[in-house]
Design a protein around this motif. Structure first.
Motif, PDB file in Angstrom:
ATOM      1  N   ALA A 286       0.838  -1.212   0.000  1.00  0.00           N
ATOM      2  CA  ALA A 286       0.000   0.000   0.000  1.00  0.00           C
ATOM      3  C   ALA A 286       0.870   1.258   0.000  1.00  0.00           C
ATOM      4  N   TRP A 287       1.931   1.195   0.764  1.00  0.00           N
ATOM      5  CA  TRP A 287       2.847   2.340   0.856  1.00  0.00           C
ATOM      6  C   TRP A 287       3.530   2.598  -0.483  1.00  0.00           C
ATOM      7  N   HIS A 288       4.037   1.520  -1.090  1.00  0.00           N
ATOM      8  CA  HIS A 288       4.750   1.648  -2.356  1.00  0.00           C
ATOM      9  C   HIS A 288       3.796   2.152  -3.453  1.00  0.00           C
ATOM     10  N   THR A 289       2.597   1.607  -3.469  1.00  0.00           N
ATOM     11  CA  THR A 289       1.616   2.035  -4.461  1.00  0.00           C
ATOM     12  C   THR A 289       1.313   3.521  -4.313  1.00  0.00           C
ATOM     13  N   ARG A 290       1.108   3.952  -3.079  1.00  0.00           N
ATOM     14  CA  ARG A 290       0.873   5.378  -2.832  1.00  0.00           C
ATOM     15  C   ARG A 290       2.001   6.220  -3.427  1.00  0.00           C
ATOM     16  N   ASN A 291       3.217   5.817  -3.174  1.00  0.00           N
ATOM     17  CA  ASN A 291       4.361   6.619  -3.597  1.00  0.00           C
ATOM     18  C   ASN A 291       4.558   6.630  -5.107  1.00  0.00           C
ATOM     19  N   GLY A 319      14.703  -1.536   1.656  1.00  0.00           N
ATOM     20  CA  GLY A 319      15.236  -2.843   1.247  1.00  0.00           C
ATOM     21  C   GLY A 319      16.196  -3.397   2.279  1.00  0.00           C
ATOM     22  N   TRP A 320      17.043  -2.534   2.775  1.00  0.00           N
ATOM     23  CA  TRP A 320      17.991  -2.963   3.816  1.00  0.00           C
ATOM     24  C   TRP A 320      17.233  -3.447   5.054  1.00  0.00           C
ATOM     25  N   ALA A 321      16.218  -2.651   5.496  1.00  0.00           N
ATOM     26  CA  ALA A 321      15.486  -2.999   6.718  1.00  0.00           C
ATOM     27  C   ALA A 321      14.784  -4.353   6.574  1.00  0.00           C
ATOM     28  N   TYR A 322      14.192  -4.589   5.390  1.00  0.00           N
ATOM     29  CA  TYR A 322      13.489  -5.860   5.194  1.00  0.00           C
ATOM     30  C   TYR A 322      14.453  -7.031   5.017  1.00  0.00           C
ATOM     31  N   ASN A 337      -2.203  -6.692  17.469  1.00  0.00           N
ATOM     32  CA  ASN A 337      -1.848  -8.021  17.973  1.00  0.00           C
ATOM     33  C   ASN A 337      -1.739  -9.116  16.916  1.00  0.00           C
ATOM     34  N   GLN A 338      -1.691  -8.746  15.657  1.00  0.00           N
ATOM     35  CA  GLN A 338      -1.510  -9.742  14.589  1.00  0.00           C
ATOM     36  C   GLN A 338      -0.156  -9.499  13.925  1.00  0.00           C
ATOM     37  N   PHE A 339       0.609 -10.571  13.806  1.00  0.00           N
ATOM     38  CA  PHE A 339       1.930 -10.439  13.197  1.00  0.00           C
ATOM     39  C   PHE A 339       2.114 -11.524  12.148  1.00  0.00           C
ATOM     40  N   VAL A 340       2.973 -11.267  11.188  1.00  0.00           N
ATOM     41  CA  VAL A 340       3.321 -12.316  10.228  1.00  0.00           C
ATOM     42  C   VAL A 340       4.847 -12.426  10.201  1.00  0.00           C
ATOM     43  N   PRO A 341       5.351 -13.638   9.939  1.00  0.00           N
ATOM     44  CA  PRO A 341       6.811 -13.795   9.909  1.00  0.00           C
ATOM     45  C   PRO A 341       7.392 -13.141   8.646  1.00  0.00           C
ATOM     46  N   ALA A 342       8.543 -12.534   8.796  1.00  0.00           N
ATOM     47  CA  ALA A 342       9.195 -11.918   7.646  1.00  0.00           C
ATOM     48  C   ALA A 342       9.738 -12.998   6.726  1.00  0.00           C
ATOM     49  N   ASP A 343       9.417 -12.910   5.449  1.00  0.00           N
ATOM     50  CA  ASP A 343      10.002 -13.824   4.470  1.00  0.00           C
ATOM     51  C   ASP A 343      10.447 -13.000   3.261  1.00  0.00           C
ATOM     52  N   ARG A 347      10.394  -8.673  -1.482  1.00  0.00           N
ATOM     53  CA  ARG A 347      11.264  -8.410  -2.629  1.00  0.00           C
ATOM     54  C   ARG A 347      10.477  -8.161  -3.915  1.00  0.00           C
ATOM     55  N   ALA A 348       9.343  -8.838  -4.021  1.00  0.00           N
ATOM     56  CA  ALA A 348       8.543  -8.656  -5.226  1.00  0.00           C
ATOM     57  C   ALA A 348       7.806  -7.317  -5.216  1.00  0.00           C
TER      58      ALA A 348
END
Ligand SMILES: [Zn+2]
Length: 351
Positions: A286-291, A319-322, A337-343, A347-348
């Motif tokens: 959403a952030w990237h699309t906005r920008n 990119g570095w942070a991710y 209170n909802q989280f997802v694991p970073a994978d 990158r896409a």
């Protein structure tokens, strides 16, 4: 590209600690230099194990940014008339005084100084020369020996303004940016506290030296964000009925990124819940699309209210942070209170 081994990384970190603990720090230049090297590692997007050459002009901007925040009058609760903090046991460092003057002249707006090309270039050159003459050769002197941990200084004697980074330094700085930053900041804080002991009895020095200058954000920033987000929260998509919070998309605690695109408007509740975490891929998208969708609108609007912006650099930092989160298998914030694991799926999105 070779990643330094775990042992090499540990050796690197203890080397940094040794420099901070045992090196001699008369002025604070060496802290700013170390931060500038770490910033370069993240912002350049370079990640090789090969030696990398750079010039002190490449470090000047980050160096200026560190001092820009600090070169304003510090006032504590009891009094209103602030004064500049002492940044050296001797006279105030020349570059610090110069930055303080320019800060006053441009009312604290770094973007305005940058737009006045001549003055900005002069300042950068002055800072680059100062880095070459002062902290560059001193930084790695511990006791009476030189620890060649970070770079070799090229050129004649102590005046060379070019350095060659040691192999693996860029990788180590990228991998451990947050740790290096907090080591440098706490050493810097102790140093400034000692220098200003007489003038201070405070609790807020830490925030003064290193926090985001929220109060200095121009009022138009909120309007821009509101426009490009159609009055909704970037995270939950709900309408924002009050003023809403301006949030650092990449949290300040991870990287002090105050370029325009890193600002988003969010519900106070969503912002609080997100805290210092990176966000789930759907929010990144959403952030990237906005920008991307509002590229021109946003850039023109940022210019008009003197907010710095550079989407390429911003994207490299994101990119570095991710990359960090992915390799640490960190948790990404999705909603309360909802989280997802970073994978690798980020990158896409940021291409
Ligand atoms: Zn929300």
């Amino acid at each position: 590209m070779s990643i330094p081994s775990a042992e090499e990384q540990l050796r690197f970190i203890s080397g940094i600690q040794k420099i901070l603990d045992e090196g001699s720090f008369v002025a604070t230049y060496k802290f700013a230099l170390l931060m500038a090297l770490a910033d370069f590692a993240v912002q350049s997007g370079l990640n090789g194990g090969d030696p990398e050459q750079l010039s002190t002009i490449d470090l000047a901007e980050s160096f200026i940014c560190s001092y820009w925040r600090q070169a304003r009058p510090y006032s504590h609760a009891q009094t209103d008339d602030g004064m500049l903090l002492k940044m050296s046991s001797d006279r105030q460092p020349v570059v610090f005084r110069r930055i303080a003057e320019l800060r006053e002249k441009y009312n604290g707006r770094l973007a305005d100084l940058r737009n006045s090309t001549g003055e900005w270039q002069r300042l950068k050159r002055e800072v680059a020369n100062t880095i070459a003459k002062m902290p560059l050769w001193k930084l790695q002197v511990v006791g009476s020996t030189v620890v060649t941990l970070l770079y070799r200084q090229d050129g004649q004697g102590y005046q060379g303004n070019r350095i060659t980074l040691m192999p693996g330094v860029l990788s180590c700085l990228r991998l451990h940016y947050e740790l290096v930053r907090s080591l440098v900041q706490s050493a810097w804080l102790r140093h400034v506290r000692r220098l200003n002991m007489a003038a201070l009895q405070d609790r807020d020095l830490d925030a003064f030296l290193f926090d985001s200058e929220r109060t200095a954000w121009p009022s138009g920033l909120r309007t821009i964000l509101r426009d490009v987000q159609k009055g909704t929260c970037l995270y939950c998509g709900g309408v924002i009925r009050d003023a809403g919070d301006i949030d650092h998309f990449i949290p300040w605690a991870r990287y002090p990124l105050e370029l325009g695109h890193n600002f988003v408007l969010a519900h106070a509740g969503c912002n609080r819940s997100k805290s210092d975490l990176l966000v789930a891929p759907r929010h990144l998208s959403a952030w990237h699309t906005r920008n991307v969708y509002y590229t021109d609108t946003m850039e023109q609007a940022f210019e008009a209210i003197s907010i710095l912006h550079d989407y390429d650099t911003t994207r490299r930092i994101v990119g570095w942070a991710y990359t960090q989160a992915e390799s640490n298998k960190g948790a990404l914030w999705d909603s309360s209170n909802q989280f997802v694991p970073a994978d690798a799926s980020w990158r896409a999105i940021i291409t």
